[in-house]
Scaffold this motif. Structure first.
Motif, PDB file in Angstrom:
ATOM      1  N   SER A 183       0.822  -1.209   0.000  1.00 15.70           N
ATOM      2  CA  SER A 183       0.000   0.000   0.000  1.00 15.70           C
ATOM      3  C   SER A 183       0.856   1.259   0.000  1.00 15.70           C
ATOM      4  O   SER A 183       0.563   2.222  -0.720  1.00 15.70           O
ATOM      5  N   VAL A 184       1.920   1.261   0.792  1.00 20.15           N
ATOM      6  CA  VAL A 184       2.800   2.436   0.860  1.00 20.15           C
ATOM      7  C   VAL A 184       3.526   2.636  -0.464  1.00 20.15           C
ATOM      8  O   VAL A 184       3.612   3.762  -0.979  1.00 20.15           O
ATOM      9  N   ILE A 185       4.025   1.561  -1.047  1.00 24.44           N
ATOM     10  CA  ILE A 185       4.696   1.657  -2.346  1.00 24.44           C
ATOM     11  C   ILE A 185       3.712   2.113  -3.421  1.00 24.44           C
ATOM     12  O   ILE A 185       4.049   2.941  -4.277  1.00 24.44           O
ATOM     13  N   GLY A 186       2.490   1.595  -3.374  1.00 27.47           N
ATOM     14  CA  GLY A 186       1.470   2.008  -4.341  1.00 27.47           C
ATOM     15  C   GLY A 186       1.129   3.482  -4.227  1.00 27.47           C
ATOM     16  O   GLY A 186       0.960   4.167  -5.235  1.00 27.47           O
ATOM     17  N   ALA A 187       1.028   3.982  -2.995  1.00 32.08           N
ATOM     18  CA  ALA A 187       0.734   5.406  -2.801  1.00 32.08           C
ATOM     19  C   ALA A 187       1.876   6.264  -3.330  1.00 32.08           C
ATOM     20  O   ALA A 187       1.647   7.294  -3.984  1.00 32.08           O
ATOM     21  N   GLY A 188       3.108   5.839  -3.075  1.00 30.31           N
ATOM     22  CA  GLY A 188       4.257   6.575  -3.596  1.00 30.31           C
ATOM     23  C   GLY A 188       4.313   6.560  -5.110  1.00 30.31           C
ATOM     24  O   GLY A 188       4.607   7.577  -5.748  1.00 30.31           O
ATOM     25  N   LEU A 189       4.010   5.426  -5.701  1.00 29.04           N
ATOM     26  CA  LEU A 189       3.997   5.309  -7.157  1.00 29.04           C
ATOM     27  C   LEU A 189       2.896   6.172  -7.767  1.00 29.04           C
ATOM     28  O   LEU A 189       3.101   6.813  -8.808  1.00 29.04           O
ATOM     29  N   PHE A 190       1.743   6.207  -7.114  1.00 29.10           N
ATOM     30  CA  PHE A 190       0.642   7.042  -7.590  1.00 29.10           C
ATOM     31  C   PHE A 190       1.033   8.519  -7.554  1.00 29.10           C
ATOM     32  O   PHE A 190       0.793   9.255  -8.515  1.00 29.10           O
ATOM     33  N   LEU A 191       1.647   8.945  -6.463  1.00 27.54           N
ATOM     34  CA  LEU A 191       2.061  10.350  -6.351  1.00 27.54           C
ATOM     35  C   LEU A 191       3.152  10.692  -7.362  1.00 27.54           C
ATOM     36  O   LEU A 191       3.134  11.775  -7.948  1.00 27.54           O
ATOM     37  N   TYR A 192       4.084   9.780  -7.573  1.00 25.77           N
ATOM     38  CA  TYR A 192       5.137  10.014  -8.564  1.00 25.77           C
ATOM     39  C   TYR A 192       4.546  10.156  -9.967  1.00 25.77           C
ATOM     40  O   TYR A 192       4.936  11.034 -10.734  1.00 25.77           O
ATOM     41  N   GLY A 193       3.578   9.300 -10.288  1.00 23.28           N
ATOM     42  CA  GLY A 193       2.919   9.402 -11.591  1.00 23.28           C
ATOM     43  C   GLY A 193       2.137  10.689 -11.743  1.00 23.28           C
ATOM     44  O   GLY A 193       2.100  11.293 -12.819  1.00 23.28           O
ATOM     45  N   ALA A 194       1.504  11.145 -10.662  1.00 23.71           N
ATOM     46  CA  ALA A 194       0.750  12.397 -10.712  1.00 23.71           C
ATOM     47  C   ALA A 194       1.680  13.588 -10.932  1.00 23.71           C
ATOM     48  O   ALA A 194       1.374  14.504 -11.708  1.00 23.71           O
ATOM     49  N   ILE A 195       2.826  13.566 -10.268  1.00 22.48           N
ATOM     50  CA  ILE A 195       3.804  14.654 -10.455  1.00 22.48           C
ATOM     51  C   ILE A 195       4.347  14.629 -11.875  1.00 22.48           C
ATOM     52  O   ILE A 195       4.471  15.671 -12.525  1.00 22.48           O
ATOM     53  N   GLN A 196       4.642  13.444 -12.373  1.00 20.26           N
ATOM     54  CA  GLN A 196       5.170  13.312 -13.734  1.00 20.26           C
ATOM     55  C   GLN A 196       4.136  13.776 -14.764  1.00 20.26           C
ATOM     56  O   GLN A 196       4.467  14.456 -15.731  1.00 20.26           O
ATOM     57  N   LYS A 197       2.875  13.436 -14.536  1.00 24.16           N
ATOM     58  CA  LYS A 197       1.809  13.855 -15.444  1.00 24.16           C
ATOM     59  C   LYS A 197       1.637  15.364 -15.419  1.00 24.16           C
ATOM     60  O   LYS A 197       1.461  16.003 -16.458  1.00 24.16           O
ATOM     61  N   ASN A 198       1.709  15.956 -14.220  1.00 26.08           N
ATOM     62  CA  ASN A 198       1.551  17.395 -14.076  1.00 26.08           C
ATOM     63  C   ASN A 198       2.694  18.129 -14.775  1.00 26.08           C
ATOM     64  O   ASN A 198       2.461  19.134 -15.455  1.00 26.08           O
ATOM     65  N   GLN A 199       3.929  17.653 -14.627  1.00 26.68           N
ATOM     66  CA  GLN A 199       5.059  18.287 -15.290  1.00 26.68           C
ATOM     67  C   GLN A 199       4.943  18.178 -16.800  1.00 26.68           C
ATOM     68  O   GLN A 199       5.287  19.099 -17.529  1.00 26.68           O
ATOM     69  N   HIS A 200       4.426  17.055 -17.293  1.00 30.76           N
ATOM     70  CA  HIS A 200       4.252  16.882 -18.738  1.00 30.76           C
ATOM     71  C   HIS A 200       3.206  17.854 -19.271  1.00 30.76           C
ATOM     72  O   HIS A 200       3.363  18.427 -20.341  1.00 30.76           O
ATOM     73  N   GLU A 201       2.110  18.051 -18.512  1.00 27.98           N
ATOM     74  CA  GLU A 201       1.054  18.969 -18.939  1.00 27.98           C
ATOM     75  C   GLU A 201       1.557  20.414 -18.926  1.00 27.98           C
ATOM     76  O   GLU A 201       1.230  21.196 -19.814  1.00 27.98           O
ATOM     77  N   LEU A 202       2.369  20.778 -17.929  1.00 31.14           N
ATOM     78  CA  LEU A 202       2.909  22.132 -17.879  1.00 31.14           C
ATOM     79  C   LEU A 202       3.883  22.381 -19.019  1.00 31.14           C
ATOM     80  O   LEU A 202       3.921  23.466 -19.582  1.00 31.14           O
ATOM     81  N   ALA A 203       4.665  21.380 -19.380  1.00 30.34           N
ATOM     82  CA  ALA A 203       5.640  21.527 -20.464  1.00 30.34           C
ATOM     83  C   ALA A 203       4.941  21.597 -21.827  1.00 30.34           C
ATOM     84  O   ALA A 203       5.388  22.295 -22.730  1.00 30.34           O
ATOM     85  N   SER A 204       3.821  20.900 -21.980  1.00 29.72           N
ATOM     86  CA  SER A 204       3.144  20.910 -23.269  1.00 29.72           C
ATOM     87  C   SER A 204       2.297  22.166 -23.474  1.00 29.72           C
ATOM     88  O   SER A 204       1.920  22.470 -24.595  1.00 29.72           O
ATOM     89  N   ASP A 205       2.012  22.907 -22.407  1.00 24.63           N
ATOM     90  CA  ASP A 205       1.236  24.143 -22.540  1.00 24.63           C
ATOM     91  C   ASP A 205       2.060  25.266 -23.156  1.00 24.63           C
ATOM     92  O   ASP A 205       1.504  26.168 -23.759  1.00 24.63           O
ATOM     93  N   ASP A 206       3.382  25.206 -23.000  1.00 23.12           N
ATOM     94  CA  ASP A 206       4.228  26.293 -23.529  1.00 23.12           C
ATOM     95  C   ASP A 206       4.275  26.317 -25.018  1.00 23.12           C
ATOM     96  O   ASP A 206       4.059  25.569 -25.799  1.00 23.12           O
TER      97      ASP A 206
END
Length: 66
Positions: A43-66
């Protein structure tokens, strides 16, 4: 066909791991077996993986907006 945003696979895998650990923890009470540390760790590893994916997705969306 458009490609999935970066990090979405990590979010899905993390969500599945969290759900697996949560269901096992809830069922351990009902069934009456002792909860192993392995399921808490999943569960702890899954939560960390979920948060890492969310951060990665957010950075990708911010980079594609430029």
């Amino acid at each position: 066909m458009t490609a999935a945003p970066r990090g979405i696979k990590k979010q899905v895998l993390g969500g599945v791991l969290v759900c697996l650990g949560a269901i096992t923890a809830l069922l351990s009470r009902v069934i009456g077996f002792e909860l192993d540390v392995f399921y808490v760790l999943i569960s702890v590893i899954g939560a960390g993986l979920f948060l890492y994916g969310a951060i990665q997705k957010n950075q990708h969306e911010l980079a594609s907006d430029d």
